[in-house]
Scaffold this active site. Structure first.
Site, PDB file in Angstrom:
ATOM      1  CE  LYS A 113      -4.288  -1.693   1.581  1.00 15.88           C
ATOM      2  NZ  LYS A 113      -4.059  -4.224   1.706  1.00 15.88           N
TER       3      LYS A 113
HETATM    4  C1  LIG Z   1      -4.059  -4.265   1.401  1.00 14.81           C
HETATM    5  C2  LIG Z   1      -3.434  -5.868   1.163  1.00 14.81           C
HETATM    6  C3  LIG Z   1      -4.399  -6.816   0.509  1.00 14.81           C
HETATM    7  C4  LIG Z   1      -5.192  -6.357  -1.090  1.00 14.81           C
HETATM    8  O1  LIG Z   1      -4.938  -6.120  -1.778  1.00 14.81           O
HETATM    9  P1  LIG Z   1      -6.376  -5.531  -2.489  1.00 14.81           P
HETATM   10  O2  LIG Z   1      -5.707  -3.881  -3.252  1.00 14.81           O
HETATM   11  O3  LIG Z   1      -7.293  -5.058  -1.501  1.00 14.81           O
HETATM   12  O4  LIG Z   1      -7.306  -5.916  -3.410  1.00 14.81           O
HETATM   13  C5  LIG Z   1      -3.489  -8.109   0.474  1.00 14.81           C
HETATM   14  N1  LIG Z   1      -2.185  -8.207   0.641  1.00 14.81           N
HETATM   15  C6  LIG Z   1      -1.889  -7.520   1.720  1.00 14.81           C
HETATM   16  C7  LIG Z   1      -0.751  -8.092   2.689  1.00 14.81           C
HETATM   17  C8  LIG Z   1      -2.583  -6.079   1.679  1.00 14.81           C
HETATM   18  O5  LIG Z   1      -2.314  -5.090   2.813  1.00 14.81           O
END
Ligand SMILES: *Cc1c(COP(=O)(O)O)cnc(C)c1O
Length: 475
Positions: A113
């Site tokens: 993120k």
């Molecule tokens: C947020 C997250 C996801 C999921 O990603 P999306 O964009 O919501 O599909 C998967 N793995 C981790 C470690 C995350 O922080």
């Protein structure tokens, strides 16, 4: 470039307009009016670019209300070796022949993120200064989103963050990451309740239009278009790293929750990046796997949303899916609205199994999917450690597991690494009986002084806390 709502609202907005917004006024999601196409010549030119320059080129196609020199500076200031740890920003490593891992998790909070949130922080600071406005970001987190938002917004002028998390329910590491921030503009609120209570409070506060306007409340959740477009960049970067020429095809496997990450892959593919398959990997919360396998999209209730060992994928509905379905239905906004507004509200599900669109999900859009369980995660973490001497986190393990189920031998597969194992030490211990390594900068983080406010799970109390804090800072 203009942005429209997936539900047909007549207004067309600019990039910077929707930068500060969540949903469109009709409850739809913003999408670009058309996808800009890349051709051979562009791919040839982009292949040699640094990550920051590649980000600038791609963002330029989606933005016409930021002067190019400013946008370039923002990209250069975001994607640095200092923030992301390597010169490549997203290095790709090979596990075995034909199977690669793209490292998206070397940023400040060790989860993917950061890739988008760091850019969003700089874009927001820039745009707010231009408008002479301020923004109070209100969010709810069970872990990765909250810390990524806080590390992206800390110390930024014109921005304050109020991040709610369920009191005592995050891992010690995640808590320490957030609560040890001493920046004036970061407010951690530990809610006496569970994650859903936090999310309900966000909804209640955002639903109070008068309060929202008066206190300039905003969000940075995963439906934000700027976050999505920032994620498009690493599909290109990874593609260039595993291919030698622009006629080669590549598959991607993506550990998925809200469908934000893999939706960026869909956008890259629509732009013409030679992606063959987009493999959606879910855990036991398999809303998306069910949709791609059967054509039925069935939102789950709280009781049917499981707590798993890949917790960042524990979702009951996939908020970005509407963007893909809009494209799948030939951008028919009234049908999209009928499905996501009427049918979901009335029945909690919709069914495309009898629609010609169903066959197109794989044939025309490249989507495949699969599901991975706790036992699969442990086994995949063990196997990857033993055979390749490399440690992957539980979410990435879901990706590797499903990549192996749905890949094709002749096409290179890139699994997106969405977090580092250090964030999920408990599951690593369970799989391997050892502690994951931790980047040095986090040594002893649990012992740092913590800054947070405990509040009851009550929207009124949270509102007055926000009002007091905002006013206190103004005088
Ligand atoms: C947020 C997250 C996801 C999921 O990603 P999306 O964009 O919501 O599909 C998967 N793995 C981790 C470690 C995350 O922080």
């Amino acid at each position: 470039m203009h942005y429209i709502s997936t539900r047909g609202h007549p207004e067309r907005r600019s990039f910077c307009d929707i930068l500060l917004e969540g949903l469109a006024p009709d409850g739809g999601l913003y999408v670009p009016e058309t996808y800009p196409l890349v051709d051979e010549a562009m791919l040839d030119r982009w292949r040699g670019l640094s990550y920051a320059d590649l980000a600038f080129e791609i963002l330029s196609l989606y933005t016409d209300d930021i002067p190019p020199a400013d946008l370039k500076r923002i990209c250069e200031q975001t994607y640095t070796r200092q923030i992301f740890g390597t010169r490549e920003i997203v290095p790709v490593r090979q596990l075995e022949s034909g199977l690669h891992v793209a490292e998206l998790s070397n940023g400040p909070t060790l989860a993917f993120k950061d890739m988008a949130m760091q850019l969003l922080g700089n874009l927001l600071e820039y745009e707010l200064a231009r408008r002479r406005e301020e923004l109070n970001i209100l969010g709810a987190t069970s872990g990765d989103t909250g810390s990524a938002a806080e590390y992206a917004m800390r110390g930024k002028t014109g921005i304050r963050v109020f991040m709610m998390s369920p009191h005592g329910r995050m891992s010690a590491f995640q808590q320490a990451q957030m609560f040890s921030l001493q920046d004036e503009n970061i407010q951690n609120i530990a809610i006496e309740g569970v994650f859903d209570d936090c999310q309900d409070i966000v909804k209640a506060v955002s639903g109070d239009a008068e309060f929202k306007r008066r206190h300039r409340i905003g969000a940075v959740n995963s439906i934000n278009w700027a976050r999505l477009v920032a994620q498009v960049v690493y599909y290109f970067s990874a593609y260039f790293q595993v291919t030698e020429e622009n006629s080669s095809q590549v598959d991607f496997a993506v550990p998925s929750g809200n469908f934000g990450n893999v939706c960026a892959g869909h956008v890259a593919r629509m732009m013409g990046l030679p992606i063959s398959r987009l493999v959606v990997a879910t855990n036991e919360n398999d809303v998306l796997d069910e949709f791609f396998q059967t054509g039925v999209y069935r939102v789950r209730g709280r009781a049917d949303t499981y707590e798993t060992s890949s917790p960042s994928m524990d979702i009951s509905k996939a908020s970005n899916l509407e963007r893909f379905v809009f494209d799948l239905l030939g951008r028919d906004a009234s049908r999209t609205k009928a499905l996501f507004d009427d049918e979901l509200r009335e029945r909690g599900s919709f069914d495309l199994s009898g629609d010609p669109a169903f066959a197109q999900m794989a044939a025309r859009f490249g989507f495949r999917s699969g599901r991975s369980t706790h036992a699969d995660r442990l086994e995949t973490i063990r196997d990857t450690w033993q055979r390749f001497n490399t440690l992957i986190d539980p979410h990435t393990a879901d990706g590797v597991k499903v990549a192996r189920m749905r890949g094709a031998p002749e096409i290179p597969m890139v699994v997106l690494e969405t977090a580092l194992p250090a964030k999920f030490a408990g599951t690593i211990r369970e799989a391997l009986g050892r502690e994951p390594d931790r980047p040095q900068r986090f040594d002893g983080i649990e012992d740092l002084p913590k800054r947070f406010e405990v509040l009851p799970a009550d929207a009124k109390t949270v509102k007055s806390y926000i009002a007091r804090t905002v006013q206190g800072a103004a005088c």
